[in-house]
Design a protein around this motif. Structure first.
Motif, PDB file in Angstrom:
ATOM      1  N   THR A  20       0.803  -1.216   0.000  1.00 34.99           N
ATOM      2  CA  THR A  20       0.000   0.000   0.000  1.00 34.99           C
ATOM      3  C   THR A  20       0.841   1.274   0.000  1.00 34.99           C
ATOM      4  N   GLY A  21       2.178   1.140  -0.006  1.00 37.94           N
ATOM      5  CA  GLY A  21       3.046   2.312   0.042  1.00 37.94           C
ATOM      6  C   GLY A  21       4.171   2.195  -0.957  1.00 37.94           C
ATOM      7  N   GLY A  22       5.348   2.707  -0.578  1.00 41.06           N
ATOM      8  CA  GLY A  22       6.485   2.739  -1.487  1.00 41.06           C
ATOM      9  C   GLY A  22       6.843   1.373  -2.046  1.00 41.06           C
ATOM     10  N   ARG A  23       7.182   1.346  -3.310  1.00 42.09           N
ATOM     11  CA  ARG A  23       7.527   0.100  -4.004  1.00 42.09           C
ATOM     12  C   ARG A  23       8.921   0.259  -4.626  1.00 42.09           C
ATOM     13  N   PRO A  24       9.927  -0.475  -4.141  1.00 43.31           N
ATOM     14  CA  PRO A  24      11.291  -0.301  -4.633  1.00 43.31           C
ATOM     15  C   PRO A  24      11.458  -0.791  -6.070  1.00 43.31           C
ATOM     16  N   SER A  25      12.508  -0.292  -6.716  1.00 42.27           N
ATOM     17  CA  SER A  25      12.798  -0.698  -8.094  1.00 42.27           C
ATOM     18  C   SER A  25      13.635  -1.958  -8.146  1.00 42.27           C
ATOM     19  N   THR A  26      13.935  -2.541  -6.970  1.00 47.67           N
ATOM     20  CA  THR A  26      14.854  -3.677  -6.897  1.00 47.67           C
ATOM     21  C   THR A  26      14.163  -5.030  -7.000  1.00 47.67           C
ATOM     22  N   LEU A  27      12.843  -5.055  -7.106  1.00 44.50           N
ATOM     23  CA  LEU A  27      12.131  -6.333  -7.140  1.00 44.50           C
ATOM     24  C   LEU A  27      12.323  -7.014  -8.489  1.00 44.50           C
ATOM     25  N   THR A  28      12.597  -8.295  -8.444  1.00 45.65           N
ATOM     26  CA  THR A  28      12.756  -9.062  -9.683  1.00 45.65           C
ATOM     27  C   THR A  28      11.686 -10.144  -9.816  1.00 45.65           C
ATOM     28  N   ASP A  29      11.372 -10.824  -8.725  1.00 46.44           N
ATOM     29  CA  ASP A  29      10.342 -11.863  -8.741  1.00 46.44           C
ATOM     30  C   ASP A  29       9.051 -11.273  -8.180  1.00 46.44           C
ATOM     31  N   LEU A  30       8.091 -11.048  -9.049  1.00 47.12           N
ATOM     32  CA  LEU A  30       6.829 -10.422  -8.655  1.00 47.12           C
ATOM     33  C   LEU A  30       5.695 -11.433  -8.499  1.00 47.12           C
ATOM     34  N   SER A  31       6.027 -12.697  -8.452  1.00 45.34           N
ATOM     35  CA  SER A  31       5.002 -13.747  -8.472  1.00 45.34           C
ATOM     36  C   SER A  31       3.930 -13.555  -7.404  1.00 45.34           C
ATOM     37  N   TYR A  32       4.328 -13.102  -6.220  1.00 42.85           N
ATOM     38  CA  TYR A  32       3.383 -12.968  -5.103  1.00 42.85           C
ATOM     39  C   TYR A  32       3.337 -11.546  -4.553  1.00 42.85           C
ATOM     40  N   ILE A  33       3.882 -10.587  -5.300  1.00 38.61           N
ATOM     41  CA  ILE A  33       3.944  -9.208  -4.824  1.00 38.61           C
ATOM     42  C   ILE A  33       3.143  -8.306  -5.753  1.00 38.61           C
ATOM     43  N   TRP A  34       2.206  -7.548  -5.143  1.00 36.66           N
ATOM     44  CA  TRP A  34       1.328  -6.643  -5.870  1.00 36.66           C
ATOM     45  C   TRP A  34       1.295  -5.313  -5.113  1.00 36.66           C
ATOM     46  N   HIS A  35       0.955  -4.242  -5.793  1.00 32.29           N
ATOM     47  CA  HIS A  35       0.834  -2.954  -5.112  1.00 32.29           C
ATOM     48  C   HIS A  35      -0.392  -2.191  -5.611  1.00 32.29           C
ATOM     49  N   THR A  36      -1.121  -1.594  -4.670  1.00 30.03           N
ATOM     50  CA  THR A  36      -2.235  -0.718  -5.028  1.00 30.03           C
ATOM     51  C   THR A  36      -1.793   0.740  -5.008  1.00 30.03           C
ATOM     52  N   SER A  37      -0.502   0.985  -4.884  1.00 28.58           N
ATOM     53  CA  SER A  37      -0.005   2.343  -4.677  1.00 28.58           C
ATOM     54  C   SER A  37       0.649   2.924  -5.928  1.00 28.58           C
ATOM     55  N   TRP A  38       1.934   2.646  -6.115  1.00 30.38           N
ATOM     56  CA  TRP A  38       2.716   3.237  -7.195  1.00 30.38           C
ATOM     57  C   TRP A  38       4.076   2.552  -7.249  1.00 30.38           C
ATOM     58  N   LEU A  39       4.773   2.711  -8.341  1.00 32.62           N
ATOM     59  CA  LEU A  39       6.192   2.400  -8.392  1.00 32.62           C
ATOM     60  C   LEU A  39       6.927   3.648  -7.923  1.00 32.62           C
ATOM     61  N   SER A  40       7.884   3.506  -7.035  1.00 31.22           N
ATOM     62  CA  SER A  40       8.482   4.676  -6.395  1.00 31.22           C
ATOM     63  C   SER A  40       9.126   5.641  -7.388  1.00 31.22           C
ATOM     64  N   ARG A  41       9.611   5.158  -8.512  1.00 31.74           N
ATOM     65  CA  ARG A  41      10.241   6.044  -9.492  1.00 31.74           C
ATOM     66  C   ARG A  41       9.214   6.820 -10.325  1.00 31.74           C
ATOM     67  N   GLU A  42       7.960   6.362 -10.332  1.00 30.39           N
ATOM     68  CA  GLU A  42       6.952   6.980 -11.187  1.00 30.39           C
ATOM     69  C   GLU A  42       6.586   8.395 -10.751  1.00 30.39           C
ATOM     70  N   THR A  43       6.611   8.653  -9.448  1.00 32.52           N
ATOM     71  CA  THR A  43       6.158   9.952  -8.951  1.00 32.52           C
ATOM     72  C   THR A  43       6.954  11.077  -9.587  1.00 32.52           C
ATOM     73  N   GLY A  44       8.281  10.989  -9.500  1.00 33.19           N
ATOM     74  CA  GLY A  44       9.130  12.017 -10.099  1.00 33.19           C
ATOM     75  C   GLY A  44       9.052  12.040 -11.611  1.00 33.19           C
ATOM     76  N   GLN A  45       8.935  10.862 -12.209  1.00 37.35           N
ATOM     77  CA  GLN A  45       8.811  10.787 -13.665  1.00 37.35           C
ATOM     78  C   GLN A  45       7.587  11.560 -14.149  1.00 37.35           C
ATOM     79  N   ALA A  46       6.510  11.493 -13.370  1.00 36.91           N
ATOM     80  CA  ALA A  46       5.247  12.089 -13.798  1.00 36.91           C
ATOM     81  C   ALA A  46       5.303  13.612 -13.879  1.00 36.91           C
ATOM     82  N   ILE A  47       6.159  14.246 -13.090  1.00 35.00           N
ATOM     83  CA  ILE A  47       6.205  15.711 -13.048  1.00 35.00           C
ATOM     84  C   ILE A  47       7.428  16.287 -13.756  1.00 35.00           C
TER      85      ILE A  47
END
Length: 401
Positions: A138-165
């Motif tokens: 539900t919060g920050g999501r690091p860019s270091t994840l490689t295996d996403l099989s059981y990991i989901w986020h309802t929030s954001w990718l942490s790098r996206e916030t700055g990219q968007a602006i």
């Protein structure tokens, strides 16, 4: 057969039966089995939130959004009564992994939601993946994840916030931008996302060495030495990422340093999001931020959600409330689709098959990165007619894949 031999044989058979039953129980529901199952009664879900430390207010808000969903859906998810077991995230790292282990080994939850920081996700990623238990962040999501099989986020990718602006600042600011953020995984992703996109579009940093300024986290409470450098840098604007108590300190000291009204302050939306905005008071007026939600976003789901939330909590909803709410919504949909006896595996499989999520932030869906494909907004702190608020002034972009 003698009586003694008969008694010995009986004991051996009894012991074998006990071992067989134990093995069967282990196969059906042990943490190591990779498919935790309910043992009767309510479905157990874990919720890891910062209940202490600098991000406690964020944890309170995520938990409030999660509970609001349960309260408005009869305390059930997917038609099943649920028991939610909470655990402290604190500052992440070891505390987060200890909490995750407790939820899996002692409480035997079938799924986990929560966390406020990328550090905590980094800490528990291997554990939830090895145990094959779905985790909905539900919060920050690091860019270091490689295996996403059981990991989901309802929030954001942490790098996206700055990219968007980044492109907006490139065109709106006539000159260089001073960049500053906290020295930890989430801070590096948040700031790195902005810097890479901004400089890639031709923007220049005002920092002396052309690199972002990093402040020790969570130890830094005095930002004035860093802000004094902004004064002499010739910067035409500042971009930062801070949240929780650090956000309050930064915004107030920005005004104390004489920068407010002279050098425009832009930031990832967490700088003025949630309880920190009230604590910042007039010092936050005019701050412009980027985020994927504001209480005045106009869509059908939010027109229902925002007034109801305001009525219950006497506060406008924020993104942390929404990511907590959406985590419960995701589990509601997935558990309903996971069969009469949902397990960790069947819930995780169902999450992967979900389509559009009708959220207060607008309709979104999971992309290949297991995070939302969603719009991002430019917001400004101003009075919305009732109180100081983050008000959407412009749609920026849609990110996700």
């Amino acid at each position: 057969m003698t009586l003694r031999r008969h008694q010995l044989r009986t004991r051996i058979l009894a012991a074998a039966a006990v071992l067989a039953l134990t093995a069967a129980a282990g196969c059906s529901g042990s943490a190591a089995s990779g498919d935790q199952q309910p043992t009767g009664g309510p479905l157990k879900l874990g919720l890891i939130l910062p209940q202490s430390g600098p991000y406690k207010s964020i944890g309170d808000d995520i938990g409030r959004g999660w509970q609001f969903y349960l309260d408005t859906h009869g305390g059930k998810l997917g038609g099943h009564a649920v028991e939610v077991v909470t655990a402290d995230e604190a500052e992440g790292k070891q505390t987060a992994i200890n909490s995750a282990k407790k939820l899996l080994d002692k409480d035997r939850v079938v799924a986990i939601a929560g966390t406020g920081t990328a550090d905590s996700v980094e800490s528990i990623k291997t554990l939830v993946t090895e145990r094959k238990v779905p985790f909905v962040g539900t919060g920050g999501r690091p860019s270091t994840l490689t295996d996403l099989s059981y990991i989901w986020h309802t929030s954001w990718l942490s790098r996206e916030t700055g990219q968007a602006i980044a492109q907006h600042l490139r065109t709106a600011v006539d000159g260089t931008v001073y960049v500053i953020g906290p020295d930890y995984v989430g801070g590096h992703d948040q700031i790195g996302g902005f810097v890479d996109a901004y400089t890639g579009a031709g923007g220049k940093l005002a920092n002396d060495d052309g690199k972002p300024a990093w402040t020790p986290w969570p130890a830094t409470t005095n930002f004035l030495p860093y802000l004094n450098k902004v004064q002499t840098s010739g910067a035409k604007a500042v971009y930062c990422f801070y949240a929780g108590t650090a956000a309050v300190d930064f915004v107030k000291q920005y005004e104390q340093a004489g920068l407010k009204g002279k050098v425009p302050l832009y930031a990832a939306g967490f700088l003025t999001e949630g309880a920190v905005l009230a604590a910042q008071g007039p010092a936050a007026d005019g701050v412009r931020t980027v985020l994927n939600y504001a209480a005045n976003v106009d869509n059908a789901a939010n027109r229902s959600f925002a007034p109801a939330f305001q009525a219950k909590y006497s506060a406008a909803p924020n993104i942390y409330n929404v990511t907590g709410y959406d985590a419960a919504l995701v589990f509601d949909l997935a558990i309903a689709a996971a069969g009469d006896t949902p397990t960790s595996q069947s819930i995780n499989t169902a999450i992967g098959k979900l389509g559009a999520i009708d959220s207060p932030r607008g309709s979104w869906r999971f992309g290949t990165a297991h995070s939302p494909i969603q719009p991002w907004y430019l917001r400004e702190v101003q009075n919305d007619g009732r109180a100081r608020a983050n008000v959407v002034v412009q749609n920026l972009t849609t990110l996700g894949s």
